[in-house]
Design a protein around this motif. Structure first.
Motif, PDB file in Angstrom:
ATOM      1  N   ARG A 255       1.062  -1.402  -0.138  1.00 25.31           N
ATOM      2  CA  ARG A 255       0.217   0.151   0.015  1.00 25.31           C
ATOM      3  C   ARG A 255       0.724   0.844  -0.074  1.00 25.31           C
ATOM      4  NH1 ARG A 255      -4.900  -2.259   0.542  1.00 25.31           N
ATOM      5  NH2 ARG A 255      -4.558  -4.728   1.838  1.00 25.31           N
ATOM      6  N   SER A 256       1.980   1.032   0.160  1.00 27.41           N
ATOM      7  CA  SER A 256       3.316   2.451  -0.106  1.00 27.41           C
ATOM      8  C   SER A 256       4.357   1.520  -0.963  1.00 27.41           C
ATOM      9  CB  SER A 256       3.528   3.226   0.879  1.00 27.41           C
ATOM     10  OG  SER A 256       3.847   2.108   2.235  1.00 27.41           O
ATOM     11  N   PRO A 257       4.941   2.255  -1.594  1.00 26.38           N
ATOM     12  CA  PRO A 257       6.593   1.605  -1.685  1.00 26.38           C
ATOM     13  C   PRO A 257       6.948   0.871  -0.643  1.00 26.38           C
ATOM     14  CG  PRO A 257       6.088   3.882  -2.423  1.00 26.38           C
ATOM     15  CD  PRO A 257       5.436   3.712  -1.614  1.00 26.38           C
ATOM     16  N   THR A 258       7.844  -0.665  -1.516  1.00 26.05           N
ATOM     17  CA  THR A 258       8.182  -1.284   0.079  1.00 26.05           C
ATOM     18  C   THR A 258       9.394  -2.038  -1.289  1.00 26.05           C
ATOM     19  OG1 THR A 258       5.831  -1.237   0.891  1.00 26.05           O
ATOM     20  CG2 THR A 258       7.522  -2.533   1.650  1.00 26.05           C
TER      21      THR A 258
ATOM     22  N   SER B 199       8.295  -5.916   6.290  1.00 33.08           N
ATOM     23  CA  SER B 199       8.314  -5.902   5.273  1.00 33.08           C
ATOM     24  C   SER B 199      10.185  -6.188   5.101  1.00 33.08           C
ATOM     25  CB  SER B 199       8.809  -3.663   5.530  1.00 33.08           C
ATOM     26  OG  SER B 199       9.690  -3.502   6.021  1.00 33.08           O
TER      27      SER B 199
ATOM     28  N   GLU C  93       4.304  -2.833  10.048  1.00 34.97           N
ATOM     29  CA  GLU C  93       4.368  -1.110   9.083  1.00 34.97           C
ATOM     30  C   GLU C  93       3.835  -0.678  10.517  1.00 34.97           C
ATOM     31  OE1 GLU C  93       0.429   0.225   9.744  1.00 34.97           O
ATOM     32  OE2 GLU C  93      -0.479  -1.563  10.491  1.00 34.97           O
TER      33      GLU C  93
ATOM     34  N   GLN D 105       5.741   3.652   6.289  1.00 35.05           N
ATOM     35  CA  GLN D 105       5.172   2.544   5.500  1.00 35.05           C
ATOM     36  C   GLN D 105       3.441   3.718   5.998  1.00 35.05           C
ATOM     37  OE1 GLN D 105       5.227  -0.940   5.962  1.00 35.05           O
ATOM     38  NE2 GLN D 105       7.671  -1.424   6.576  1.00 35.05           N
ATOM     39  N   ALA D 106       2.802   3.510   5.068  1.00 34.37           N
ATOM     40  CA  ALA D 106       1.822   3.296   4.725  1.00 34.37           C
ATOM     41  C   ALA D 106       0.490   2.453   5.990  1.00 34.37           C
ATOM     42  CB  ALA D 106       0.746   3.243   4.021  1.00 34.37           C
ATOM     43  N   ASP D 107      -0.687   3.001   6.692  1.00 32.92           N
ATOM     44  CA  ASP D 107      -1.381   2.563   7.621  1.00 32.92           C
ATOM     45  C   ASP D 107      -1.202   1.369   7.023  1.00 32.92           C
ATOM     46  OD1 ASP D 107      -2.619   1.918   9.771  1.00 32.92           O
ATOM     47  OD2 ASP D 107      -4.622   2.704   9.428  1.00 32.92           O
TER      48      ASP D 107
ATOM     49  N   ASN E 127       0.033  -0.830   5.804  1.00 31.79           N
ATOM     50  CA  ASN E 127       1.112  -1.763   4.586  1.00 31.79           C
ATOM     51  C   ASN E 127       1.406  -3.279   4.693  1.00 31.79           C
ATOM     52  OD1 ASN E 127       2.274  -1.051   2.144  1.00 31.79           O
ATOM     53  ND2 ASN E 127       4.355  -1.308   3.033  1.00 31.79           N
TER      54      ASN E 127
END
Ligand SMILES: [Fe+2]
Length: 313
Positions: free
Chosen positions: A121-124, A154, A160, A166-168, A170
């Motif tokens: 949900r966010s660049p990982t 991750s 997260e 990291q996005a909530d 993720n």
């Protein structure tokens, strides 16, 4: 009763239990008192050692907050969580089981996600991972309509909730199995991670010359009324820490068939090798569906934490 010798103390405490009306409470407390008193006798526990032990129990609470649960971590570090899990699953400890401990990082309200979708949900950064999961009953019949929470760390080793970068939510998602008991999702291959060592758990590990690493894993929590809620972890067998998990969670049955792909077409156009796939079959026992108490409720703010790595002595 008035106590004459050390042996009388145990009798006096046990006799007080007879007033308790709940038979299961009486059974548990009677065994607890007998073992606790015998533990002091066997080790000839000194008064200073007793004071140290009390301070450690207090420290478990003092190191616990909405983002961290030191008592859960200590229970895992002593192998107690693994023992309770294996006693209560797999036909009450008779057979292999897909059950594993919940761990300290499950959150309620994972985002509902369509089968086949991504939980990134966010660049990982990290190699892509494509997972197919199947849920069946003990007779091999597919179970439709199972709600399955998935969560993992991750490739840098952070959930997260620990990592403000990291996005909530993720690397978390909630899926529902179809008529063949199946769902799939895309993510990134997780890494193993160090558990925090700034509290009594760290003191224990240092005293034993242990490291503080968990091998990489995916978490699954499967819920459907009529079935015993199944909490699982699946591990890649080639992880460096697979046979020394600091939380004793790895059983042979939970080793997953993670396949590395170095060539050939990937399941998505934007994926370049190497990428990974995992197909896993879970068996759910009949029983009571009950969601566990969430060990944490929030996400950390501020900077990404720095958790030191301990090495084996
Ligand atoms: Fe975990």
């Amino acid at each position: 009763m008035i106590i004459a010798t050390q042996a009388d103390v145990t009798k006096a405490v046990l006799s007080e239990l007879e007033r308790a009306s709940d038979p299961r409470f009486r059974q548990i407390m009677s065994a607890f008192i007998r073992h606790l008193h015998d533990f002091a006798r066997e080790t000839r526990l000194t008064e200073q050692e007793f004071q140290t032990a009390v301070a450690y129990i207090n420290a478990l609470g003092q190191h616990t907050n909405e983002n961290h649960n030191e008592a859960v971590l200590m229970s895992g570090t002593l192998g107690f969580s693994a023992l309770v899990c294996l006693l209560n699953n797999g036909d009450n400890g008779q057979t292999e089981t897909d059950a594993s401990q919940l761990g300290p990082f499950w959150r309620m309200h994972s985002p509902p996600t369509k089968s086949g979708d991504s939980i990134v949900r966010s660049p990982t950064p990290g190699p892509a991972l494509f997972v197919d999961a199947y849920y069946r009953d003990v007779h091999g019949k597919p179970i439709a309509g199972v709600e399955v929470d998935v969560w993992h760390s991750s490739p840098e080793g952070f959930y997260e909730n620990q990592d403000p970068a990291q996005a909530d939510m993720n690397l978390r998602g909630k899926f529902t199995t179809d008529a063949s008991g199946h769902f799939s999702f895309r993510s990134v291959k997780p890494a193993g991670y160090p558990i925090p060592i700034d509290g009594p758990v760290g003191d224990l590990l240092r005293a034993q010359g242990r490291h503080n690493m968990r091998p990489a894993h995916l978490h699954f929590l499967a819920y459907k009324p009529g079935f015993k809620t199944l909490v699982s972890q699946v591990y890649p067998p080639d992880d460096k820490y697979i046979d020394t998990d600091v939380q004793f969670g790895v059983t042979r049955h939970l080793l997953g068939n993670f396949v590395r792909h170095d060539q050939g077409p990937a399941p998505a156009a934007d994926v370049t090798p190497p990428w990974y796939s995992l197909t896993h079959n879970f068996v759910v026992e009949t029983g009571v569906a009950r969601l566990p108490r969430a060990p944490i409720t929030g996400k950390a703010e501020g900077d990404r934490p720095e958790i030191p790595h301990l090495e084996l002595a």
